[in-house]
Design a protein around this motif. Sequence first.
Motif, PDB file in Angstrom:
ATOM      1  N   PHE A 377       0.841  -1.208   0.000  1.00 16.67           N
ATOM      2  CA  PHE A 377       0.000   0.000   0.000  1.00 16.67           C
ATOM      3  C   PHE A 377       0.871   1.252   0.000  1.00 16.67           C
ATOM      4  O   PHE A 377       0.638   2.203  -0.749  1.00 16.67           O
ATOM      5  N   ILE A 378       1.897   1.267   0.846  1.00 18.86           N
ATOM      6  CA  ILE A 378       2.778   2.432   0.940  1.00 18.86           C
ATOM      7  C   ILE A 378       3.509   2.648  -0.379  1.00 18.86           C
ATOM      8  O   ILE A 378       3.684   3.786  -0.828  1.00 18.86           O
ATOM      9  N   ARG A 379       3.924   1.548  -1.029  1.00 20.98           N
ATOM     10  CA  ARG A 379       4.687   1.672  -2.280  1.00 20.98           C
ATOM     11  C   ARG A 379       3.826   2.106  -3.458  1.00 20.98           C
ATOM     12  O   ARG A 379       4.256   2.898  -4.291  1.00 20.98           O
ATOM     13  N   SER A 380       2.590   1.580  -3.545  1.00 25.10           N
ATOM     14  CA  SER A 380       1.820   1.740  -4.784  1.00 25.10           C
ATOM     15  C   SER A 380       0.873   2.937  -4.763  1.00 25.10           C
ATOM     16  O   SER A 380       1.070   3.919  -5.468  1.00 25.10           O
ATOM     17  N   ASP A 381      -0.148   2.878  -3.945  1.00 24.21           N
ATOM     18  CA  ASP A 381      -1.219   3.864  -4.028  1.00 24.21           C
ATOM     19  C   ASP A 381      -0.816   5.236  -3.515  1.00 24.21           C
ATOM     20  O   ASP A 381      -1.195   6.253  -4.064  1.00 24.21           O
ATOM     21  N   PHE A 382      -0.039   5.268  -2.433  1.00 19.91           N
ATOM     22  CA  PHE A 382       0.284   6.531  -1.797  1.00 19.91           C
ATOM     23  C   PHE A 382       1.782   6.810  -1.884  1.00 19.91           C
ATOM     24  O   PHE A 382       2.599   5.901  -1.867  1.00 19.91           O
ATOM     25  N   ILE A 383       2.104   8.074  -1.947  1.00 17.33           N
ATOM     26  CA  ILE A 383       3.502   8.504  -1.931  1.00 17.33           C
ATOM     27  C   ILE A 383       3.672   9.495  -0.792  1.00 17.33           C
ATOM     28  O   ILE A 383       2.711  10.127  -0.347  1.00 17.33           O
ATOM     29  N   SER A 384       4.890   9.631  -0.304  1.00 20.93           N
ATOM     30  CA  SER A 384       5.166  10.545   0.799  1.00 20.93           C
ATOM     31  C   SER A 384       5.125  11.988   0.315  1.00 20.93           C
ATOM     32  O   SER A 384       5.124  12.255  -0.897  1.00 20.93           O
ATOM     33  N   MET A 385       5.149  12.920   1.259  1.00 17.37           N
ATOM     34  CA  MET A 385       5.181  14.332   0.879  1.00 17.37           C
ATOM     35  C   MET A 385       6.483  14.671   0.166  1.00 17.37           C
ATOM     36  O   MET A 385       6.505  15.510  -0.746  1.00 17.37           O
ATOM     37  N   GLU A 386       7.579  14.006   0.555  1.00 12.76           N
ATOM     38  CA  GLU A 386       8.866  14.249  -0.118  1.00 12.76           C
ATOM     39  C   GLU A 386       8.785  13.838  -1.587  1.00 12.76           C
ATOM     40  O   GLU A 386       9.264  14.560  -2.474  1.00 12.76           O
ATOM     41  N   ASP A 387       8.176  12.666  -1.867  1.00 19.09           N
ATOM     42  CA  ASP A 387       8.018  12.223  -3.259  1.00 19.09           C
ATOM     43  C   ASP A 387       7.079  13.151  -4.025  1.00 19.09           C
ATOM     44  O   ASP A 387       7.275  13.412  -5.213  1.00 19.09           O
ATOM     45  N   THR A 388       6.052  13.638  -3.328  1.00 14.74           N
ATOM     46  CA  THR A 388       5.123  14.590  -3.947  1.00 14.74           C
ATOM     47  C   THR A 388       5.845  15.864  -4.347  1.00 14.74           C
ATOM     48  O   THR A 388       5.637  16.402  -5.443  1.00 14.74           O
ATOM     49  N   MET A 389       6.719  16.348  -3.460  1.00 10.64           N
ATOM     50  CA  MET A 389       7.502  17.556  -3.757  1.00 10.64           C
ATOM     51  C   MET A 389       8.388  17.343  -4.979  1.00 10.64           C
ATOM     52  O   MET A 389       8.545  18.253  -5.808  1.00 10.64           O
ATOM     53  N   GLN A 390       8.951  16.122  -5.096  1.00 11.08           N
ATOM     54  CA  GLN A 390       9.799  15.842  -6.260  1.00 11.08           C
ATOM     55  C   GLN A 390       8.989  15.783  -7.553  1.00 11.08           C
ATOM     56  O   GLN A 390       9.415  16.291  -8.588  1.00 11.08           O
ATOM     57  N   LEU A 391       7.815  15.161  -7.488  1.00  9.64           N
ATOM     58  CA  LEU A 391       6.960  15.096  -8.678  1.00  9.64           C
ATOM     59  C   LEU A 391       6.530  16.485  -9.136  1.00  9.64           C
ATOM     60  O   LEU A 391       6.511  16.797 -10.321  1.00  9.64           O
ATOM     61  N   LEU A 407      -6.466  20.524  -3.800  1.00 14.25           N
ATOM     62  CA  LEU A 407      -6.020  20.439  -5.192  1.00 14.25           C
ATOM     63  C   LEU A 407      -5.290  19.121  -5.464  1.00 14.25           C
ATOM     64  O   LEU A 407      -5.236  18.661  -6.600  1.00 14.25           O
ATOM     65  N   ILE A 408      -4.676  18.558  -4.426  1.00 16.47           N
ATOM     66  CA  ILE A 408      -4.189  17.182  -4.484  1.00 16.47           C
ATOM     67  C   ILE A 408      -4.782  16.450  -3.282  1.00 16.47           C
ATOM     68  O   ILE A 408      -5.110  17.076  -2.276  1.00 16.47           O
ATOM     69  N   GLU A 409      -4.923  15.120  -3.389  1.00 22.08           N
ATOM     70  CA  GLU A 409      -5.659  14.362  -2.379  1.00 22.08           C
ATOM     71  C   GLU A 409      -4.758  13.376  -1.651  1.00 22.08           C
ATOM     72  O   GLU A 409      -3.694  13.013  -2.137  1.00 22.08           O
ATOM     73  N   GLY A 410      -5.229  12.948  -0.475  1.00 21.04           N
ATOM     74  CA  GLY A 410      -4.481  11.978   0.293  1.00 21.04           C
ATOM     75  C   GLY A 410      -4.966  11.885   1.717  1.00 21.04           C
ATOM     76  O   GLY A 410      -6.114  12.223   2.017  1.00 21.04           O
ATOM     77  N   LYS A 423      -2.003   9.436  -8.128  1.00 19.79           N
ATOM     78  CA  LYS A 423      -2.927   9.736  -9.217  1.00 19.79           C
ATOM     79  C   LYS A 423      -3.418  11.176  -9.157  1.00 19.79           C
ATOM     80  O   LYS A 423      -3.560  11.842 -10.184  1.00 19.79           O
ATOM     81  N   SER A 424      -3.681  11.687  -7.930  1.00 15.80           N
ATOM     82  CA  SER A 424      -4.178  13.060  -7.819  1.00 15.80           C
ATOM     83  C   SER A 424      -3.110  14.070  -8.228  1.00 15.80           C
ATOM     84  O   SER A 424      -3.423  15.132  -8.773  1.00 15.80           O
ATOM     85  N   VAL A 425      -1.827  13.726  -7.975  1.00 19.76           N
ATOM     86  CA  VAL A 425      -0.733  14.628  -8.358  1.00 19.76           C
ATOM     87  C   VAL A 425      -0.594  14.666  -9.876  1.00 19.76           C
ATOM     88  O   VAL A 425      -0.496  15.740 -10.483  1.00 19.76           O
ATOM     89  N   THR A 426      -0.588  13.482 -10.500  1.00 19.66           N
ATOM     90  CA  THR A 426      -0.454  13.443 -11.967  1.00 19.66           C
ATOM     91  C   THR A 426      -1.666  14.058 -12.654  1.00 19.66           C
ATOM     92  O   THR A 426      -1.532  14.736 -13.678  1.00 19.66           O
ATOM     93  N   SER A 427      -2.868  13.877 -12.066  1.00 16.60           N
ATOM     94  CA  SER A 427      -4.077  14.489 -12.641  1.00 16.60           C
ATOM     95  C   SER A 427      -4.011  16.004 -12.538  1.00 16.60           C
ATOM     96  O   SER A 427      -4.418  16.729 -13.462  1.00 16.60           O
ATOM     97  N   PHE A 428      -3.489  16.486 -11.407  1.00 20.67           N
ATOM     98  CA  PHE A 428      -3.347  17.934 -11.209  1.00 20.67           C
ATOM     99  C   PHE A 428      -2.398  18.529 -12.241  1.00 20.67           C
ATOM    100  O   PHE A 428      -2.686  19.565 -12.865  1.00 20.67           O
ATOM    101  N   LEU A 429      -1.256  17.868 -12.461  1.00 26.03           N
ATOM    102  CA  LEU A 429      -0.298  18.362 -13.460  1.00 26.03           C
ATOM    103  C   LEU A 429      -0.887  18.293 -14.864  1.00 26.03           C
ATOM    104  O   LEU A 429      -0.674  19.201 -15.683  1.00 26.03           O
ATOM    105  N   SER A 430      -1.639  17.225 -15.154  1.00 24.67           N
ATOM    106  CA  SER A 430      -2.273  17.096 -16.478  1.00 24.67           C
ATOM    107  C   SER A 430      -3.286  18.198 -16.723  1.00 24.67           C
ATOM    108  O   SER A 430      -3.383  18.741 -17.835  1.00 24.67           O
ATOM    109  N   GLU A 431      -4.038  18.559 -15.665  1.00 27.40           N
ATOM    110  CA  GLU A 431      -5.023  19.633 -15.809  1.00 27.40           C
ATOM    111  C   GLU A 431      -4.339  20.968 -16.081  1.00 27.40           C
ATOM    112  O   GLU A 431      -4.811  21.765 -16.890  1.00 27.40           O
ATOM    113  N   LEU A 432      -3.213  21.205 -15.410  1.00 25.45           N
ATOM    114  CA  LEU A 432      -2.469  22.441 -15.674  1.00 25.45           C
ATOM    115  C   LEU A 432      -1.932  22.451 -17.099  1.00 25.45           C
ATOM    116  O   LEU A 432      -1.973  23.491 -17.782  1.00 25.45           O
ATOM    117  N   GLU A 433      -1.433  21.300 -17.540  1.00 22.96           N
ATOM    118  CA  GLU A 433      -0.898  21.223 -18.910  1.00 22.96           C
ATOM    119  C   GLU A 433      -1.978  21.505 -19.947  1.00 22.96           C
ATOM    120  O   GLU A 433      -1.729  22.128 -20.975  1.00 22.96           O
TER     121      GLU A 433
END
Length: 509
Positions: A377-391, A407-410, A423-433
Amino acid sequence: MSKLLIRIPVKYNESFHSYIGRIAEANYISAKKLYIFLGLTYERTSYITYHLVNKEDVFKLSNLTGLPLAEIIKICNRFGDYTLEDGLNHPLSVIQRNKVKVCPACFRDDPFLRKYWNLAPITVCPVHHCLLVDKCSSCMNNISMNRMEFKQCNCGFEFMNLPELVISEDESLFSNFFYSKLHKNIVKYKRIETPLSNLNIYELIEVILCIINIFDLDRIPCDRKKYLSSKTQNTSIHKLMNNFMNLFKNWPEDFRNYMRSINTEKERKFPKENRINSILKSLNTPTYDFITNEIFDIYRKPLIKRNRSQSNNSENYLLKMRSDPEWISVRETRKMLGGISVRTVYRLISRNKLDCTTEHIGKRKFTLIKRSSIESFIRSDFISMEDTMQLLNLSYSNSVMLFNHGLIEGEHNYNEIYYITKKSVTSFLSELESKAKLPKNNEVLIPLRKSLIFSVNSRNLTNIEFQITFADIVKQVLVNRLTLYYTEGRGMEKFYLDKIELKKEFKLH
C-alpha cells in the motif's frame, strides 16, 4: 455583500461560531444574516469541518472575511493537537455543536468563545477552575446561538457579568485530565493514577460514550444523544463526568463495587443488562480489556466458560497468527503508517487496500493485518510528501498548501505525516498542462512557483500579512482567470504566468 469592510484576525483557540459573531458585530450586521449569506443553517452551525462543507462555501467565507483558507480549516478542524480527520463521524464528535458555554473569568479577560468549551467532557474551565455557564443568570434561559448581540443574552444581560462558580480540585479533575489529553505537552495538571492515562484521546472518548450508558442523567437513562444535546445543562453533564471519573480513580475496586450495585438492583436488572451488553459490543478490542475483563467477571462468568470451550479453535488460530511476523495488530499498523487513526485503518481495510483476518472469541473481535499488504500500500497507491515535492518540483509549504486546499488528495494525521495519492498529483499536473499554451514574444513571464513571492514583494509585505496564498493563484489558473504558459521543465517548473496579468488580477502595485 461581497467583502466585509472591517476584517478581524482569529484569536488562539477561538471557535468558528465565536469568530462569525465577532466579525458580524464589528461590521454592524447580525450573525444570523452572515450565516444565511454563507449558505449555512444558523441553528446547526456552531462548528463545521472542512470535510463536510462545500469547498465553494469555504472559498466564499475566505473571500468575505479575508481569512486564508488554511486558517479557516484550522479554526473548524483542529482541537488542541488533534484534527477531526474523519469529520463528524470521528470520535471527537463529542462536540456540542448547538451549545454556547462560557467561562465568565475568561470572557472578562478577552471576550470570545474558546472552541474547547463546546466539547461535552469539558465542563470546567481549565484555567480558572470554575464551572462553565450555559444559562443566563438573568432570564434563566439557555444562552442562545441566535443572539442579537455577541456579548450579551437576548434579554440584554452582559456575559461579562455572569457569576463565577469556582469548584474544588477534585471536581475539576476530569475536565483538566481531558484537556491535558487534547494538548500532548501539557504537564501542569495533577497526574491521576488510573488506567485511563494509557489511552489516547480517541480511545478515551470511546470509553466515555460507552460507559455513560450505565448512568442516569436527571433520573433518565443517559445516552449519547442526550449527552450531546444543547438542551442538557452543563451542571448535569458535570455530575455525569464526576461519576465517570470516580469509577476509575481507585481501580478496579470502585468500578467493581458500582457494577455489583447495578447487578443487585432487581427492578432495573434487564435495562441495565442491555446497556452493559452494548458496552461489551463497543469496547471489543484489546485496548479496552481492562474494562471488559472486569465486566465479564461480574456478569458473564458462566457464559465465558461456555464461550471458551466453544472457541478453542479460534483462540489457537489467533495465537498461531500472532506468532507469525507477517501478521500484525491494528496498533502496529498505525505505527507503520505514521500514526494514522484506528478509523483510518479500518477505512483502508473496507476499501480493500489492506488484507486482514478477523476472529471472534466470545463477544470480542480481534483483527490482524498482513504486513506485506501494508508495505505494498505504501509503495503503490500513496507517496510521501517528499516524493510529492519531487513530482511537483515544488517546496514543502506550497505542496502542503495544495493538499489543504483540496487540489491534491491523500491522508494525513495529527503528527502532520502526509500520504498523497500519486494519481491526484499526476491528474493535477495534467489539468495544468491542458490549460497552458506556448508564450508569445511580448509577455513578461514569471515562474508559477515564484508567483506568490513576486506578489508579496509587489506589496512589500510578509507572507503572514499577505492574504493571497499560492493555492489561490493556482485556482485562478484552473478557472481561466489567469493565462498559463509552458516551456521546458519538470513538474511545476515548466509553468509560467504573465506578470502584468497577475498584478491586474490581484490588484498589485
